[in-house]
Design a protein around this motif. Structure first.
Motif, PDB file in Angstrom:
ATOM      1  N   UNK A 199      -1.359  16.380   0.018  1.00 39.01           N
ATOM      2  CA  UNK A 199      -1.478  15.109  -0.681  1.00 39.01           C
ATOM      3  C   UNK A 199      -2.014  14.041   0.261  1.00 39.01           C
ATOM      4  N   UNK A 200      -2.753  13.080  -0.272  1.00 39.47           N
ATOM      5  CA  UNK A 200      -3.294  12.032   0.616  1.00 39.47           C
ATOM      6  C   UNK A 200      -2.193  11.119   1.125  1.00 39.47           C
ATOM      7  N   UNK A 201      -2.356  10.699   2.351  1.00 37.40           N
ATOM      8  CA  UNK A 201      -1.285   9.974   3.012  1.00 37.40           C
ATOM      9  C   UNK A 201      -1.060   8.591   2.419  1.00 37.40           C
ATOM     10  N   UNK A 202      -2.087   7.970   1.999  1.00 41.98           N
ATOM     11  CA  UNK A 202      -1.938   6.601   1.509  1.00 41.98           C
ATOM     12  C   UNK A 202      -1.081   6.567   0.261  1.00 41.98           C
ATOM     13  N   UNK A 203      -1.315   7.558  -0.609  1.00 45.80           N
ATOM     14  CA  UNK A 203      -0.519   7.554  -1.842  1.00 45.80           C
ATOM     15  C   UNK A 203       0.929   7.885  -1.540  1.00 45.80           C
ATOM     16  N   UNK A 204       1.150   8.731  -0.548  1.00 46.07           N
ATOM     17  CA  UNK A 204       2.535   9.027  -0.169  1.00 46.07           C
ATOM     18  C   UNK A 204       3.202   7.777   0.379  1.00 46.07           C
ATOM     19  N   UNK A 205       2.456   7.036   1.171  1.00 46.18           N
ATOM     20  CA  UNK A 205       3.044   5.831   1.741  1.00 46.18           C
ATOM     21  C   UNK A 205       3.357   4.834   0.647  1.00 46.18           C
ATOM     22  N   UNK A 206       2.479   4.718  -0.324  1.00 46.44           N
ATOM     23  CA  UNK A 206       2.724   3.748  -1.388  1.00 46.44           C
ATOM     24  C   UNK A 206       3.942   4.131  -2.210  1.00 46.44           C
TER      25      UNK A 206
END
Lengths: 259, 518
Positions: free
Chosen positions: B205-212
């Protein structure tokens, strides 16, 4: 003060011919040695390196003290901005192990004298190599006492104009490079100039004079030639081989001219 | 209800149930034993176990902390490590139930990491505990491995391989659950609701979406698993800190008094260190003066030393150069870096190589202290052919020198100068290189015959030098990949007056320079 017996053995200067001039058969540990040279490129630094190599056997270190802003002043023709630095590659070429070399770069003259004092005083140091122009007489005496205390050899490269001034060094050498006697001849009908040939065949020659030495009369001169294969300085006796003829298109044909 | 064993689990007891319900379910099947949960006693027991396990590793703990190493060890003046960084080694609400061992390089001592794991299991079994052990490169992978219920003991010396920007784990780890990431339960629930069950699904999974979605903690855990983020074990018995402090009732203005106090503090620290056979490598001193900012002095040593006279000498040199803005109210001395003292067998005859080396180390200390660490350098040959880069100067720092190395360097020195050195260092005979180098090189006016030919005469310091012999050209070029390309032809010249110089011509513009003198 008592020193362990191995300190009493004389050190070679790197040239057996120079050793023969000294009363002890070599340099004594715990003394200062001055190499006087006028100008630059005279081989004083190189001769000092060969002595340093001898002094730094048996695990002892070589300490080089150089001022950050350059010690050599106007007399060598180098402007103050240029820094003439000790070049460790040459030392490595002479066989000095660079792992045992320490380079100190003090910023001020007072710090430089302090660094020399500390380095000379240390028993783990074999030789201290420094190019210093101006040295106060009291500082000089202090360095001589420090060398005696630590059993190290101080190799100072100084300008030749200091010859004759009072010194605390045990041995003082003056080193001059051998001048060439050039005979300029006019070659008729030549429209080109013969370039000087490469001098692989002409080894490096220096004239070394023992100016003063404690316990012996000074004034002897020795002609040294660098034997590249063996890595040592050899004595030569004939000066005649050191002249050369150069063809050059000069307007007035003078027969022989000392350069 | 906090924990239950397998038999109770079968009867339907789950952690988190109210006690009455759990007791009813458990007793329904047969006899059961209910014990009160005492977290303090558990922690004490864990500490006791950790102490016993110190025979396997010097660093044993149940807490880990993210970030760089020095946050734990060095004490910022006046601060203690903030407790917000510390985390418990478990991700259920019970309490710590695992121990982290730092076994870097220790496997060899026990005959391999597998053997070490077996010994740990045996040791803990001796105390009556069943253990699951996993050995891996990062704490995250080790924890994930140990949590696998499938095997009792698993060693994963995993090298996480990276392809482009996507990490690819080895197969076993990828199929483990997201619970193996030490996340709080609600995060794991949310992930499973989204359909992300296994680690390999999570990692693509892309990291930015996980962070959000999940915040920083998930990303931190993933980085710790991969090894890109540092994580250190907090040892349950931290290494001792050597610090001495002196508070003055009336601030002192005289320098002699401050010196006496410092001397006494140095004596105390030296005594404390000598007991542990350790020496100081870095000594920090802080003087709190009333009006101005505190004065910080630092002394670095080349070799660890517990000799109070030597330490006092170095500190005094620094103190002499410091200006006290006002009266000193507090003096604090700390040995921020220590190392084991090197043991030397006393020799019958004073002197010898050890003594010479020791004195040399003391000289380096003194010079570094007074001239500054940047003024005490050791030259090192590099593989670069450019003369100004052929030597690299390194400032002196502590390195352990084995006696074998000392003997080897002695043999090297006795070789004749013409023999080459091994390795890729650029070795040259002494004839080819001058004893003094000019840096920066000095520009010259040179007359030469041919465009690429040797110099015939040059002007230096207002004098015209005529060249009698020259050797060369020696072309030195740097590769274009090293930056600006440098191409030079070097000539060793001898002038009529017998002086020898080292000149070069820059091939780009034909300019001549003086590089060195012999």
């Amino acid at each position: 003060m008592s020193r362990p017996p191995e300190d009493e053995r004389p050190l070679s200067t790197g040239a057996p011919a120079l050793d023969a001039l000294l009363p002890a058969g070599g340099l004594r540990r715990g003394t200062l040695v001055e190499y006087l040279a006028a100008g630059s490129g005279n081989g004083a630094g190189t001769l000092a390196l060969s002595a340093a190599r001898e002094a730094c056997q048996e695990g002892r270190a070589l300490v080089v003290v150089e001022r950050r802003s350059g010690i050599r002043g106007q007399e060598s023709g180098v402007s103050e901005r240029q820094v003439s630095r000790f070049y460790p590659v040459a030392a490595a070429g002479w066989g000095i192990d660079l792992a045992a070399v320490l380079v100190l770069r003090p910023a001020s003259a007072g710090d430089a004298v302090w660094a020399l004092d500390q380095a000379l005083r240390c028993r783990g140091v074999g030789a201290v190599w420094a190019a210093c122009d101006r040295l106060d007489v009291r500082d000089f005496r202090r360095l001589q006492l420090a060398a005696e205390c630590g059993g190290t050899v101080g190799l100072f490269i100084r300008p030749a104009r200091l010859r004759g001034q009072p010194t605390w060094a045990d041995v003082q050498w003056e080193i001059k490079s051998m001048k060439y006697e050039v005979r300029r001849m006019k070659k008729k009908n030549s429209s080109f100039v013969l370039c000087p040939s490469s001098f692989e065949v002409r080894p490096w020659r220096l004239e070394v004079e023992l100016v003063r030495c404690r316990g012996a009369a000074g004034g002897q001169k020795v002609l040294l030639e660098l034997d590249e294969a063996a890595g040592m300085w050899r004595e030569v006796f004939d000066e005649a081989a050191h002249s050369l003829s150069v063809f050059a298109p000069v307007a007035d044909p003078t027969a022989a001219r000392r350069a | 209800m906090v924990v239950c064993d397998a038999a109770a689990y079968e009867r339907g007891v789950r952690p988190g149930m109210p006690l009455a319900e759990a007791a009813a379910l458990a007793e329904h099947g047969g006899q059961c034993l209910i014990l009160p949960h005492e977290p303090a006693a558990d922690l004490a027991e864990l500490a006791r176990l950790a102490e016993h396990c110190e025979r396997f590793s010097p660093i044993v703990g149940w807490k880990t902390v993210a970030g760089s190493k020095f946050k734990i060890q060095s004490s910022k003046w006046g601060n203690t490590p903030s407790t917000s960084n510390l985390e418990f080694g478990t991700w259920n609400f019970v309490g710590p139930d695992c121990l982290f061992f730092d076994v870097t390089g220790i496997g060899v001592l026990f005959g391999g990491e597998e053997e070490l794991g077996r010994k740990v299991i045996a040791e803990l079994a001796g105390h009556g505990y069943e253990a699951r052990v996993a050995v891996a490169d990062t704490i995250g992978v080790a924890w994930a491995g140990a949590m696998q219920t499938s095997s009792r003991f698993k060693v994963q010396s995993s090298k996480l391989s990276f392809a482009c920007f996507e990490p690819t784990l080895n197969f076993e780890l990828g199929t483990s659950n997201c619970e193996a990431l030490r996340l709080p339960a609600e995060t794991v629930d949310l992930l499973s609701q989204l359909g992300v069950e296994r680690l390999e699904q999570l990692l693509v999974l892309p990291r930015e979406s996980l962070r959000a979605r999940f915040g920083e903690l998930l990303l931190l855990r993933i980085d710790q698993l991969m090894g890109t983020a540092q994580e250190m074990i907090v040892p349950h018995r931290p290494p001792p800190q050597f610090m001495e402090e002196w508070l003055l009732e009336y601030p002192a203005e005289q320098r002699e008094l401050v010196e006496q106090i410092l001397r006494e503090l140095v004596r105390r620290i030296a005594a404390a260190l000598a007991v542990r056979r350790e020496g100081v490598l870095k000594l920090g001193c802080r003087l709190d003066c009333a009006p101005g900012r505190p004065i910080l002095l630092e002394v670095g040593l080349f070799r660890p030393s517990a000799d109070q006279d030597h330490l006092w000498d170095l500190l005094k040199m620094q103190l002499e150069q410091a200006v006290l803005p006002g009266a000193v109210g507090r003096v604090r001395l700390e040995a921020s870096l220590t190392a084991a003292l090197e043991n030397r067998q006393g020799e019958l005859f004073a002197g010898g190589e050890h003594e010479a080396q020791r004195q040399f180390a003391l000289l380096i200390d003194r010079c570094s202290s007074r001239l500054g660490a940047s003024a005490v350098l050791r030259p090192e040959l590099t593989a670069d052919p450019l003369p100004e880069r052929a030597v690299r100067y390194r400032s002196t720092k502590y390195e352990v020198r084995s006696t074998k190395e000392g003997r080897r360097t002695k043999q090297k020195r006795q070789r004749t100068p013409d023999t080459g050195k091994e390795g890729d260092r650029f070795f040259l005979s002494f004839v080819l290189r001058p004893s003094s180098l000019f840096w920066p090189p000095q520009g010259l006016e040179v007359l030469s015959v041919a465009p690429d030919g040797p110099p015939v005469s040059f002007r230096l310091a207002g004098r015209m030098h005529e060249v009698v012999g020259s050797a060369g050209p020696e072309r030195i070029e740097t590769g274009w990949w090293r930056g600006r390309s440098v191409r030079r032809d070097y000539w060793r010249v001898e002038t009529v007056s017998g002086q020898r110089f080292w000149l070069f011509r820059q091939l780009g513009d034909g300019q001549w320079f003086l590089q060195g003198e012999y």
